[in-house]
Design a protein around this motif. Structure first.
Motif, PDB file in Angstrom:
ATOM      1  N   LEU A 109       0.812  -1.214   0.000  1.00 49.89           N
ATOM      2  CA  LEU A 109       0.000   0.000   0.000  1.00 49.89           C
ATOM      3  C   LEU A 109       0.847   1.266   0.000  1.00 49.89           C
ATOM      4  O   LEU A 109       0.349   2.346  -0.294  1.00 49.89           O
ATOM      5  N   PHE A 110       2.136   1.131   0.321  1.00 52.67           N
ATOM      6  CA  PHE A 110       3.034   2.278   0.367  1.00 52.67           C
ATOM      7  C   PHE A 110       3.974   2.320  -0.832  1.00 52.67           C
ATOM      8  O   PHE A 110       4.970   3.030  -0.815  1.00 52.67           O
ATOM      9  N   ALA A 111       3.654   1.544  -1.880  1.00 53.24           N
ATOM     10  CA  ALA A 111       4.521   1.473  -3.056  1.00 53.24           C
ATOM     11  C   ALA A 111       4.573   2.828  -3.756  1.00 53.24           C
ATOM     12  O   ALA A 111       3.564   3.505  -3.914  1.00 53.24           O
ATOM     13  N   SER A 112       5.766   3.206  -4.181  1.00 48.89           N
ATOM     14  CA  SER A 112       5.921   4.487  -4.869  1.00 48.89           C
ATOM     15  C   SER A 112       6.527   4.313  -6.251  1.00 48.89           C
ATOM     16  O   SER A 112       6.941   5.276  -6.868  1.00 48.89           O
ATOM     17  N   GLY A 113       6.577   3.091  -6.761  1.00 49.68           N
ATOM     18  CA  GLY A 113       7.210   2.837  -8.050  1.00 49.68           C
ATOM     19  C   GLY A 113       6.307   3.048  -9.245  1.00 49.68           C
ATOM     20  O   GLY A 113       6.782   3.117 -10.375  1.00 49.68           O
ATOM     21  N   GLY A 114       5.027   3.155  -9.056  1.00 46.03           N
ATOM     22  CA  GLY A 114       4.103   3.297 -10.179  1.00 46.03           C
ATOM     23  C   GLY A 114       3.844   4.751 -10.535  1.00 46.03           C
ATOM     24  O   GLY A 114       4.554   5.663 -10.116  1.00 46.03           O
ATOM     25  N   ALA A 115       2.795   4.945 -11.319  1.00 43.84           N
ATOM     26  CA  ALA A 115       2.421   6.294 -11.742  1.00 43.84           C
ATOM     27  C   ALA A 115       1.878   7.117 -10.574  1.00 43.84           C
ATOM     28  O   ALA A 115       1.981   8.336 -10.567  1.00 43.84           O
ATOM     29  N   ALA A 116       1.299   6.431  -9.590  1.00 45.00           N
ATOM     30  CA  ALA A 116       0.759   7.103  -8.414  1.00 45.00           C
ATOM     31  C   ALA A 116       1.241   6.378  -7.167  1.00 45.00           C
ATOM     32  O   ALA A 116       1.633   5.219  -7.217  1.00 45.00           O
ATOM     33  N   PHE A 117       1.210   7.078  -6.043  1.00 43.80           N
ATOM     34  CA  PHE A 117       1.616   6.478  -4.772  1.00 43.80           C
ATOM     35  C   PHE A 117       0.554   5.481  -4.334  1.00 43.80           C
ATOM     36  O   PHE A 117      -0.638   5.753  -4.421  1.00 43.80           O
ATOM     37  N   GLY A 118       0.969   4.330  -3.879  1.00 43.64           N
ATOM     38  CA  GLY A 118       0.039   3.330  -3.390  1.00 43.64           C
ATOM     39  C   GLY A 118       0.089   2.066  -4.218  1.00 43.64           C
ATOM     40  O   GLY A 118       0.936   1.900  -5.097  1.00 43.64           O
ATOM     41  N   ALA A 119      -0.831   1.153  -3.926  1.00 44.12           N
ATOM     42  CA  ALA A 119      -0.858  -0.132  -4.607  1.00 44.12           C
ATOM     43  C   ALA A 119      -1.363   0.023  -6.038  1.00 44.12           C
ATOM     44  O   ALA A 119      -2.427   0.584  -6.274  1.00 44.12           O
ATOM     45  N   SER A 120      -0.582  -0.474  -6.983  1.00 41.19           N
ATOM     46  CA  SER A 120      -0.967  -0.422  -8.391  1.00 41.19           C
ATOM     47  C   SER A 120      -1.664  -1.724  -8.781  1.00 41.19           C
ATOM     48  O   SER A 120      -1.829  -2.636  -7.972  1.00 41.19           O
ATOM     49  N   TYR A 121      -2.053  -1.833 -10.040  1.00 42.07           N
ATOM     50  CA  TYR A 121      -2.684  -3.041 -10.543  1.00 42.07           C
ATOM     51  C   TYR A 121      -1.763  -4.239 -10.342  1.00 42.07           C
ATOM     52  O   TYR A 121      -2.190  -5.292  -9.891  1.00 42.07           O
ATOM     53  N   THR A 122      -0.497  -4.064 -10.684  1.00 38.52           N
ATOM     54  CA  THR A 122       0.466  -5.155 -10.532  1.00 38.52           C
ATOM     55  C   THR A 122       0.633  -5.537  -9.072  1.00 38.52           C
ATOM     56  O   THR A 122       0.747  -6.727  -8.748  1.00 38.52           O
ATOM     57  N   ASP A 123       0.660  -4.564  -8.188  1.00 35.19           N
ATOM     58  CA  ASP A 123       0.799  -4.861  -6.759  1.00 35.19           C
ATOM     59  C   ASP A 123      -0.367  -5.704  -6.256  1.00 35.19           C
ATOM     60  O   ASP A 123      -0.159  -6.688  -5.544  1.00 35.19           O
ATOM     61  N   VAL A 124      -1.583  -5.328  -6.624  1.00 39.76           N
ATOM     62  CA  VAL A 124      -2.765  -6.011  -6.113  1.00 39.76           C
ATOM     63  C   VAL A 124      -2.980  -7.353  -6.796  1.00 39.76           C
ATOM     64  O   VAL A 124      -3.345  -8.336  -6.152  1.00 39.76           O
TER      65      VAL A 124
END
Length: 187
Positions: A109-124
């Motif tokens: 939920l704290f991922a910052s690697g995507g286009a936006a801060f938070g869980a991305s599609y790949t994360d979920v």
């Protein structure tokens, strides 16, 4: 050394002991936001502390066995007692790694690697299931290491089982933990 690590994190433990509910739930895990502020840091602290202590204990034990055999002037032999001792410590390390995989789910939920801060599609849809699979595999590998203590699995069969258990965890970490989420993200 390990005591000073915990002593330096006294504020984290105090915040956990005096935690209160925020009354706001996040949508991925349906947990109150206070879990991420108060409980998760303590769980990560305990898990990291145990993992570091167990790895240090495993390395120190292996080194002491090597020193013991070299001082006696006997070539190192993987006796059933030595294998059993190292298998128990290795199994405990794998259980601590399983806890790490389980707790890493909440860090998504704290991922910052995507286009936006938070869980991305790949994360979920990729990393979250991958972390659950890695948790199960780490627990299974730890149980396989503990299974080498059984009388039927002593000798070369137990050694192969121990190597297979560790290899299973390493291989699955590479494939399930890195390759699968990276391919989902890429394609």
């Amino acid at each position: 050394v390990f005591g000073s690590v915990l002593a330096g994190r006294w504020e984290t433990i105090l915040q956990f002991l005096d935690s209160t509910s925020f009354g706001v739930e996040e949508p991925v895990f349906d947990k109150d936001a206070s879990f991420y502020v108060f409980t998760l840091p303590v769980l990560n602290l305990v898990q990291g502390w145990l993992l570091a202590a167990l790895v240090a204990l495993l390395v120190a034990t292996a080194m002491l066995y090597l020193v013991y055999y070299s001082l006696r002037g006997v070539p190192f032999a993987l006796t059933p007692q030595v294998r059993g001792h190292l298998s128990v410590l290795g199994g405990l390390v794998l259980f601590a790694l399983a806890a790490n995989h389980f707790l890493d789910r909440y860090e998504l939920l704290f991922a910052s690697g995507g286009a936006a801060f938070g869980a991305s599609y790949t994360d979920v849809h990729a990393r979250l299931p991958a972390l659950l699979v890695l948790t199960v595999i780490a627990v299974a590998s730890g149980l396989l290491l503990l299974a080498t203590l059984l009388p039927a699995l002593r000798g070369s069969r137990g050694t192969r089982l121990a190597i297979g258990a560790v290899g299973l965890w390493i291989g699955s970490t590479l494939l399930v933990g890195f390759v699968y989420p990276a391919s989902i993200q890429r394609f």
